[in-house]
Design a protein around this motif. Structure first.
Motif, PDB file in Angstrom:
ATOM      1  N   GLU A 112       0.795  -1.198  -0.047  1.00 12.98           N
ATOM      2  CA  GLU A 112      -0.148  -0.097  -0.030  1.00 12.98           C
ATOM      3  C   GLU A 112       0.979   1.017  -0.096  1.00 12.98           C
ATOM      4  O   GLU A 112       0.255   2.459  -0.083  1.00 12.98           O
ATOM      5  CB  GLU A 112      -0.853   0.005   1.179  1.00 12.98           C
ATOM      6  N   ILE A 113       2.100   0.934   0.250  1.00 14.43           N
ATOM      7  CA  ILE A 113       3.063   2.214   0.032  1.00 14.43           C
ATOM      8  C   ILE A 113       2.703   2.951  -1.103  1.00 14.43           C
ATOM      9  O   ILE A 113       3.363   2.719  -1.922  1.00 14.43           O
ATOM     10  CB  ILE A 113       4.482   2.042   0.396  1.00 14.43           C
ATOM     11  N   ASP A 114       2.118   4.218  -0.973  1.00 13.34           N
ATOM     12  CA  ASP A 114       2.195   5.262  -2.259  1.00 13.34           C
ATOM     13  C   ASP A 114       2.124   6.545  -1.452  1.00 13.34           C
ATOM     14  O   ASP A 114       1.471   7.285  -2.273  1.00 13.34           O
ATOM     15  CB  ASP A 114       0.924   4.800  -3.223  1.00 13.34           C
ATOM     16  N   VAL A 115       2.456   6.659  -0.371  1.00  9.77           N
ATOM     17  CA  VAL A 115       2.418   7.903   0.348  1.00  9.77           C
ATOM     18  C   VAL A 115       3.872   8.590   0.116  1.00  9.77           C
ATOM     19  O   VAL A 115       4.994   7.969   0.056  1.00  9.77           O
ATOM     20  CB  VAL A 115       2.276   7.933   1.753  1.00  9.77           C
ATOM     21  N   PHE A 116       3.883   9.986  -0.183  1.00 11.17           N
ATOM     22  CA  PHE A 116       4.939  11.006  -0.420  1.00 11.17           C
ATOM     23  C   PHE A 116       4.986  11.760   0.926  1.00 11.17           C
ATOM     24  O   PHE A 116       4.400  12.716   0.577  1.00 11.17           O
ATOM     25  CB  PHE A 116       5.078  11.350  -1.690  1.00 11.17           C
ATOM     26  N   PRO A 117       5.790  11.599   1.845  1.00  8.44           N
ATOM     27  CA  PRO A 117       5.587  12.581   2.880  1.00  8.44           C
ATOM     28  C   PRO A 117       6.301  13.591   2.446  1.00  8.44           C
ATOM     29  O   PRO A 117       7.228  13.749   1.613  1.00  8.44           O
ATOM     30  CB  PRO A 117       6.298  11.986   4.234  1.00  8.44           C
ATOM     31  N   PRO A 118       5.843  14.995   2.939  1.00  6.38           N
ATOM     32  CA  PRO A 118       6.597  16.072   2.631  1.00  6.38           C
ATOM     33  C   PRO A 118       8.150  16.281   2.990  1.00  6.38           C
ATOM     34  O   PRO A 118       8.477  15.460   3.873  1.00  6.38           O
ATOM     35  CB  PRO A 118       5.965  17.324   3.490  1.00  6.38           C
ATOM     36  N   LEU A 119       8.821  16.474   1.984  1.00  7.20           N
ATOM     37  CA  LEU A 119      10.414  16.544   2.279  1.00  7.20           C
ATOM     38  C   LEU A 119      10.666  17.525   3.466  1.00  7.20           C
ATOM     39  O   LEU A 119       9.984  18.379   3.501  1.00  7.20           O
ATOM     40  CB  LEU A 119      11.093  16.872   0.943  1.00  7.20           C
ATOM     41  N   GLY A 120      11.698  17.174   4.088  1.00  2.00           N
ATOM     42  CA  GLY A 120      12.123  17.920   5.096  1.00  2.00           C
ATOM     43  C   GLY A 120      12.877  19.070   4.697  1.00  2.00           C
ATOM     44  O   GLY A 120      13.141  19.262   3.508  1.00  2.00           O
ATOM     45  N   GLN A 121      13.310  19.860   5.728  1.00  6.35           N
ATOM     46  CA  GLN A 121      14.232  21.149   5.237  1.00  6.35           C
ATOM     47  C   GLN A 121      15.459  20.887   5.124  1.00  6.35           C
ATOM     48  O   GLN A 121      16.445  21.520   4.485  1.00  6.35           O
ATOM     49  CB  GLN A 121      14.140  22.184   6.363  1.00  6.35           C
ATOM     50  N   PHE A 122      16.020  19.591   5.240  1.00 10.04           N
ATOM     51  CA  PHE A 122      17.458  19.047   5.107  1.00 10.04           C
ATOM     52  C   PHE A 122      17.659  18.564   3.698  1.00 10.04           C
ATOM     53  O   PHE A 122      17.537  17.303   3.693  1.00 10.04           O
ATOM     54  CB  PHE A 122      18.044  18.461   6.190  1.00 10.04           C
ATOM     55  N   SER A 123      17.524  19.221   2.623  1.00  8.79           N
ATOM     56  CA  SER A 123      17.535  18.740   1.365  1.00  8.79           C
ATOM     57  C   SER A 123      19.293  18.346   1.247  1.00  8.79           C
ATOM     58  O   SER A 123      19.941  18.895   1.795  1.00  8.79           O
ATOM     59  CB  SER A 123      17.190  19.767   0.193  1.00  8.79           C
ATOM     60  N   ILE A 124      19.420  17.631  -0.009  1.00 12.37           N
ATOM     61  CA  ILE A 124      20.734  17.222  -0.211  1.00 12.37           C
ATOM     62  C   ILE A 124      21.494  18.471  -0.522  1.00 12.37           C
ATOM     63  O   ILE A 124      22.706  18.490  -0.227  1.00 12.37           O
ATOM     64  CB  ILE A 124      20.737  16.305  -1.388  1.00 12.37           C
ATOM     65  N   GLU A 125      20.933  19.191  -1.170  1.00 15.81           N
ATOM     66  CA  GLU A 125      21.546  20.537  -1.856  1.00 15.81           C
ATOM     67  C   GLU A 125      22.334  21.252  -0.486  1.00 15.81           C
ATOM     68  O   GLU A 125      23.274  21.867  -0.358  1.00 15.81           O
ATOM     69  CB  GLU A 125      20.761  21.379  -2.755  1.00 15.81           C
ATOM     70  N   ARG A 126      21.275  21.338   0.231  1.00 18.39           N
ATOM     71  CA  ARG A 126      21.523  22.162   1.492  1.00 18.39           C
ATOM     72  C   ARG A 126      22.543  21.637   2.479  1.00 18.39           C
ATOM     73  O   ARG A 126      23.509  22.391   3.102  1.00 18.39           O
ATOM     74  CB  ARG A 126      20.141  22.296   2.656  1.00 18.39           C
TER      75      ARG A 126
ATOM     76  N   GLY B 173       7.824   1.967  15.608  1.00 22.57           N
ATOM     77  CA  GLY B 173       6.350   2.568  15.442  1.00 22.57           C
ATOM     78  C   GLY B 173       6.728   4.013  15.055  1.00 22.57           C
ATOM     79  O   GLY B 173       6.143   4.720  14.306  1.00 22.57           O
ATOM     80  N   ILE B 174       7.687   4.691  15.818  1.00 23.13           N
ATOM     81  CA  ILE B 174       8.066   6.158  15.596  1.00 23.13           C
ATOM     82  C   ILE B 174       8.453   6.147  14.230  1.00 23.13           C
ATOM     83  O   ILE B 174       8.319   7.058  13.655  1.00 23.13           O
ATOM     84  CB  ILE B 174       9.096   6.636  16.439  1.00 23.13           C
ATOM     85  N   ALA B 175       9.495   5.315  13.632  1.00 24.32           N
ATOM     86  CA  ALA B 175      10.154   5.483  12.310  1.00 24.32           C
ATOM     87  C   ALA B 175       9.012   5.571  11.314  1.00 24.32           C
ATOM     88  O   ALA B 175       8.877   6.073  10.279  1.00 24.32           O
ATOM     89  CB  ALA B 175      10.916   4.240  12.158  1.00 24.32           C
ATOM     90  N   ILE B 176       7.772   4.550  11.443  1.00 29.69           N
ATOM     91  CA  ILE B 176       6.751   4.611  10.329  1.00 29.69           C
ATOM     92  C   ILE B 176       5.954   5.852  10.424  1.00 29.69           C
ATOM     93  O   ILE B 176       5.853   6.351   9.232  1.00 29.69           O
ATOM     94  CB  ILE B 176       5.957   3.202  10.696  1.00 29.69           C
ATOM     95  N   VAL B 177       5.772   6.152  11.599  1.00 24.64           N
ATOM     96  CA  VAL B 177       4.958   7.554  11.655  1.00 24.64           C
ATOM     97  C   VAL B 177       5.591   8.520  11.069  1.00 24.64           C
ATOM     98  O   VAL B 177       5.349   9.511  10.304  1.00 24.64           O
ATOM     99  CB  VAL B 177       4.656   7.766  13.108  1.00 24.64           C
ATOM    100  N   TYR B 178       7.104   8.727  11.378  1.00 28.42           N
ATOM    101  CA  TYR B 178       7.771   9.680  10.803  1.00 28.42           C
ATOM    102  C   TYR B 178       7.918   9.639   9.442  1.00 28.42           C
ATOM    103  O   TYR B 178       7.978  10.400   8.611  1.00 28.42           O
ATOM    104  CB  TYR B 178       9.304   9.684  11.495  1.00 28.42           C
ATOM    105  N   GLY B 179       8.178   8.264   8.841  1.00 21.14           N
ATOM    106  CA  GLY B 179       8.053   8.243   7.454  1.00 21.14           C
ATOM    107  C   GLY B 179       7.200   8.666   6.742  1.00 21.14           C
ATOM    108  O   GLY B 179       7.052   8.825   5.475  1.00 21.14           O
ATOM    109  N   LEU B 180       5.854   8.465   7.396  1.00 26.81           N
ATOM    110  CA  LEU B 180       4.659   8.928   6.742  1.00 26.81           C
ATOM    111  C   LEU B 180       4.291  10.536   6.783  1.00 26.81           C
ATOM    112  O   LEU B 180       3.792  10.734   5.702  1.00 26.81           O
ATOM    113  CB  LEU B 180       3.396   8.141   7.495  1.00 26.81           C
ATOM    114  N   THR B 181       4.678  10.870   8.080  1.00 26.55           N
ATOM    115  CA  THR B 181       4.188  12.389   8.050  1.00 26.55           C
ATOM    116  C   THR B 181       5.310  13.543   7.862  1.00 26.55           C
ATOM    117  O   THR B 181       5.109  14.551   7.844  1.00 26.55           O
ATOM    118  CB  THR B 181       3.551  12.439   9.372  1.00 26.55           C
ATOM    119  N   GLY B 182       6.631  12.889   8.073  1.00 24.14           N
ATOM    120  CA  GLY B 182       7.627  13.575   8.220  1.00 24.14           C
ATOM    121  C   GLY B 182       7.943  14.303   9.167  1.00 24.14           C
ATOM    122  O   GLY B 182       8.720  15.347   9.327  1.00 24.14           O
TER     123      GLY B 182
END
Lengths: 173, 477
Positions: A112-126, B173-182
């Protein structure tokens, strides 16, 4: 499959296999040596994620310092006695069944993994422009200051605990 | 970072400072009474600062809300302070009898409690995890502090291995939730799950299940309770009293925080998972306690059953339900430590005092001790007018309001079952002929602890609103 996926697949399978090798060896020295290979693979995984600093730390601290400590401890204990004893309860079949069920469940879920969480502020470029150490240091002393301090307390408790449990002394005051 | 924020951390900072002072004091002072007294002063100062901060209305988050100073966390901190004070009071004489009167013992009690305080205040999963580890590591050592005793060492080993295992679940659990929501931020997770449309995603559910396993271990929910009987029996009795209340309350604190803050919109899911666990927990705790002859083991199963009752308030998923659970935990603190204090009273150099037979005819030789045990046993059963009745009553009432009538019927049935083994102790004390003569190991601290717990158990049974209004005010504001 791209080259990235290939490398990752190799690392994932190798790390799992190596972990199994670590816990199934009868000779503790062999187990520790397998762990060394395992740590090197984890370091490569970090490298692959553009985290050079973590990779270096992984090698220096874990492979370098902690494993040597492990070996010291094993040499202090009398390994031969432990080796001869029959370890591990006869629970292999049950373990295999449970693992199989869990793997099946994970496969169903992971499809079911088709989720793309928002990218964090620490991008590779940064990170490239600032450098690994600077980024980690900055985060550690600002946003994660409190967790950092709590971690130091945990280490303190570990030291106190080791002394309390290992030190020989007369109980009566 | 705003340094002004740090004043909300003052109770924890002072508390940890005192933990370090106790550690150093052990080098200079031979008498453990001085160390214990300094510890009590430390708790007092920390609690007073906490009280002043609340009075000044300085509630809020620290360091971008990774640490929350609010009514909810403050209520749990009050439980932890009370737990620590009572434990120190009942420990002094007991640890001498066990010939384990170390200064580090008090220091570790402090570190464990500071871990619990951090857990209750955590607004971020990383802080939560580290607080949990700080608490857990200290309690592992405390469980094994009687080094030369086999069962104490066994308790520490079991607790350590299974505890490390449950930590792995939490991290996963923390890793999964972090992976989902960032994010690891509880509020951020809630909004992330909502905005990214992840509420019905099976991976979110998987993460939730891992959290339930990890927290279920800390509060000894069945089937994650395996460690509890052995650890409670093997650990020094004062430590058993401490960890049957503190880590359990801390576990409930993080359950309340994580489920109500981060997974608030998934309340149907986590309720559905917790209902069967609650039934299993009440059943296992009550039924297995029936066959125990060792009183510490019996109280261990009883504490498992109590976790099953207390979780009913969480299952409702309402703020009022949470209030009833917190009310339950505070009352449980008093009655459980009270019961363990009486167990410690019977411990002497030459007598373990943990077997049911040791209680035979106690009322004839020591009527006061027997009467106190009677009160605590009645309270643990839930017989009015003791506080235990009030605790169960409010939890059951909230569950009925939320429509969990069958669950409450099951809970009441198991309460009746549990009456058998609690009242058996009473029966032994009052209706059996005394065996060997038993001397009590009374001390000043023990007297104070027993007085406090007895008064609170009766007072809260007669004036329940005293506590209930306080809990309501701290949760609902």
């Amino acid at each position: 499959m791209t080259a990235h996926q290939l490398i990752f697949a190799y690392l994932a399978i190798a790390i799992t296999g190596l972990s199994v090798m670590v816990i199934t060896r009868r000779n503790p020295v062999h187990a520790v040596l397998w762990m060394l290979v395992l740590f090197v693979h984890i370091a490569i995984l970090y490298l692959f994620l553009n985290a050079e600093f973590l990779a270096a730390i992984q090698i220096i601290i874990y492979a370098g310092a902690i494993l040597v400590l492990f070996l010291f401890v094993i040499m202090l204990l009398d390994v031969k006695d432990v080796e001869m004893e029959r370890r591990f309860l006869g629970l292999w079949p049950a373990g295999v069944v449970i693992t199989a069920i869990l793997t099946l469940l994970s496969v169903i879920v992971l499809r079911e993994i088709d989720v793309f969480p928002p990218l964090g502020q620490f991008s590779i470029e940064r990170i490239r422009s600032e450098g690994n150490i600077m980024t980690i240091g900055r985060v550690l002393y600002t946003r994660h200051l409190l967790p950092f301090e709590i971690a130091s307390l945990i280490l303190l408790v570990a030291i106190i605990g080791a002394v309390v449990l290992a030190k020989k002394r007369k109980g009566v005051e | 970072m705003d340094l002004q924020d740090l004043r909300l951390l003052a109770p924890e900072i002072v508390f940890i400072l005192f933990a370090l002072i106790l550690l150093l004091l052990d080098l200079m002072v031979k008498r453990k009474e001085v160390i214990a007294l300094t510890g009590l002063v430390g708790v007092g100062i920390s609690a007073y600062i906490n009280y002043r901060l609340v009075k000044m209305g300085w509630l809020g988050g620290v360091l971008q809300d990774v640490f929350l100073f609010d009514g909810y966390s403050n209520f749990f901190k009050l439980i932890f302070y009370i737990n620590l004070v009572l434990t120190i009071l009942i420990s002094l004489r007991y640890m001498k009898i066990e010939q384990t009167s170390y200064g580090e013992y008090y220091c570790l009690l402090f570190f464990a409690t500071s871990g619990m305080m951090i857990m209750a205040s955590a607004g971020d999963l990383i802080v939560l995890y580290l607080g949990l580890e700080l608490m857990a590591l200290s309690t592992y050592v405390l469980a094994g502090i009687i080094r030369r005793q086999r069962r104490s060492a066994e308790a520490a080993m079991k607790y350590f291995f299974l505890g490390a295992f449950s930590s792995a679940f939490l991290l996963y659990g923390i890793a999964i939730v972090y992976g989902l929501t960032g994010t690891t931020h509880l509020k951020g997770i809630a909004s992330g799950l909502h905005e990214l449309g992840l509420l019905n995603n099976p991976i979110t559910l998987l993460g939730l299940v891992f959290f339930i396993i990890a927290f279920g271990f800390k509060i000894a929910l069945v089937p994650f309770h395996m460690w509890a009987p052995d650890v409670y029996e093997g650990a020094p009795t004062s430590v058993t009293a401490f960890m049957s209340v503190g880590p359990k309350a801390a576990g409930f604190a993080v359950i309340g925080r994580v489920f109500f803050d981060a997974f608030a919109e998934l309340d149907i899911q986590w309720s559905a998972i917790l209902v069967p666990l609650a039934i299993l927990t009440m059943a296992t705790g009550s039924i297995l306690a029936l066959s125990q002859r060792n009183i510490k083991r019996m109280l261990a199963y009883s504490s498992i059953a109590h976790a099953g009752y207390a979780i009913l308030g969480i299952i409702t998923g309402t703020a009022e339900g949470l209030v009833s659970t917190m009310n339950y935990l505070m009352i449980y603190t008093f009655m459980n430590i009270g019961a363990f204090s009486v167990v410690i009273l019977l411990r002497r150099e030459d007598l373990l005092g943990e077997d049911l037979e040791d209680y035979a005819g106690l009322s004839k030789e020591h009527p006061v001790a027997a009467a106190l045990m009677l009160i605590f046993m009645f309270s643990l059963t839930g017989i009015p007018p003791t506080a235990g009745f009030i605790a169960k009553f409010y939890v059951f009432m909230e569950a009925i309001y939320s429509g969990y009538v069958p669950l409450v019927i099951v809970a009441v049935l198991f309460s009746v079952v549990s009456a058998f083994f609690y009242l058996r102790v009473v029966m032994y004390m009052y209706m059996k002929e005394p065996g060997e003569r038993v001397e009590l190991s009374m001390s000043g601290g023990m007297g104070i602890a027993l007085t406090i717990t007895t008064i609170m158990v009766i007072l809260l049974g007669i004036y329940p609103s005293l506590l209930l209004e306080f809990v309501r005010a701290s949760v609902l504001g």
